[in-house]
Design a protein around this motif. Sequence first.
Motif, PDB file in Angstrom:
ATOM      1  N   PRO A 128       4.634   6.155   5.252  1.00  0.00           N
ATOM      2  CA  PRO A 128       4.605   7.618   5.355  1.00  0.00           C
ATOM      3  C   PRO A 128       5.787   8.148   6.169  1.00  0.00           C
ATOM      4  O   PRO A 128       6.374   7.436   6.994  1.00  0.00           O
ATOM      5  N   GLU A 129       6.113   9.401   5.960  1.00  0.00           N
ATOM      6  CA  GLU A 129       7.216  10.007   6.715  1.00  0.00           C
ATOM      7  C   GLU A 129       6.938   9.941   8.212  1.00  0.00           C
ATOM      8  O   GLU A 129       5.783   9.910   8.648  1.00  0.00           O
ATOM      9  N   VAL A 163      16.899  12.860  14.287  1.00  0.00           N
ATOM     10  CA  VAL A 163      17.746  12.546  13.144  1.00  0.00           C
ATOM     11  C   VAL A 163      18.676  11.378  13.453  1.00  0.00           C
ATOM     12  O   VAL A 163      18.995  11.128  14.607  1.00  0.00           O
ATOM     13  N   ASN A 164      19.094  10.689  12.401  1.00  0.00           N
ATOM     14  CA  ASN A 164      20.080   9.623  12.559  1.00  0.00           C
ATOM     15  C   ASN A 164      21.436  10.245  12.854  1.00  0.00           C
ATOM     16  O   ASN A 164      21.852  11.203  12.194  1.00  0.00           O
ATOM     17  N   VAL A 196       9.943   4.704   1.435  1.00  0.00           N
ATOM     18  CA  VAL A 196       9.933   4.875   2.884  1.00  0.00           C
ATOM     19  C   VAL A 196      10.203   6.356   3.119  1.00  0.00           C
ATOM     20  O   VAL A 196      11.268   6.876   2.770  1.00  0.00           O
ATOM     21  N   GLY A 197       9.197   7.040   3.694  1.00  0.00           N
ATOM     22  CA  GLY A 197       9.227   8.492   3.823  1.00  0.00           C
ATOM     23  C   GLY A 197      10.262   9.011   4.798  1.00  0.00           C
ATOM     24  O   GLY A 197      10.771   8.291   5.662  1.00  0.00           O
ATOM     25  N   GLU A 198      10.552  10.282   4.674  1.00  0.00           N
ATOM     26  CA  GLU A 198      11.562  10.948   5.472  1.00  0.00           C
ATOM     27  C   GLU A 198      11.376  10.671   6.964  1.00  0.00           C
ATOM     28  O   GLU A 198      10.273  10.783   7.503  1.00  0.00           O
ATOM     29  N   GLY A 199      12.473  10.286   7.618  1.00  0.00           N
ATOM     30  CA  GLY A 199      12.471  10.090   9.058  1.00  0.00           C
ATOM     31  C   GLY A 199      11.741   8.850   9.539  1.00  0.00           C
ATOM     32  O   GLY A 199      11.607   8.635  10.739  1.00  0.00           O
ATOM     33  N   ALA A 200      11.268   8.005   8.630  1.00  0.00           N
ATOM     34  CA  ALA A 200      10.547   6.787   9.033  1.00  0.00           C
ATOM     35  C   ALA A 200      11.528   5.746   9.563  1.00  0.00           C
ATOM     36  O   ALA A 200      12.742   5.806   9.321  1.00  0.00           O
TER      37      ALA A 200
END
Length: 172
Positions: A147-148, A169-170, A130-134
């Motif tokens: 994909p991110e 961002v979280n 699971v891509g960045e920020g997904a």
Amino acid sequence: MLWGGAPTELGDHAVVRSGTVVYGDVTAGDGFTTGHNALVREETTLGDDVLVGTNTVVDGATEIGSRVSLQTNVYLPRETTLGDDVFVGPGAVLTNDPYPVRQSVDLAGPTLEDGVSVGANATLLPDVTVGEGAFVAAGSVVTEDVPERTLAVGAPADHRPLPEALRGVNDL
């Protein structure tokens, strides 16, 4: 130490609540916190400010980054990797065996890159990234890489553009 490996190492300000078991050969950074009755097995490394929620199982040989929140009843199998700033909602299940008890294969858990959010009761199948920020929506079943900065929703999960309200961002 609960097995023959290296001793457990917990960073400053760790809080391990009643009923929780942390095996030997676990290293956790500063601010490590558990709920009640959590389990963290051997060969696991956790960064700073990680929450392992009530009844959550980290089944060993797992790498978890910093500022990660694993809510109540999460299951992380062996050979799983979580980046920094990851949120995994209540009841989410990650898996590492594509053919349970039918074939002997190498186990490969999912990889959640930095800033991923996984909703409640989602299921992630073995060896997906699971891509960045997904963002994985609640109840989704992730059968392939996400994909991110993408929204994964449904069973099996479809990929959609990440809505503006879910970008960023979280805040963990």
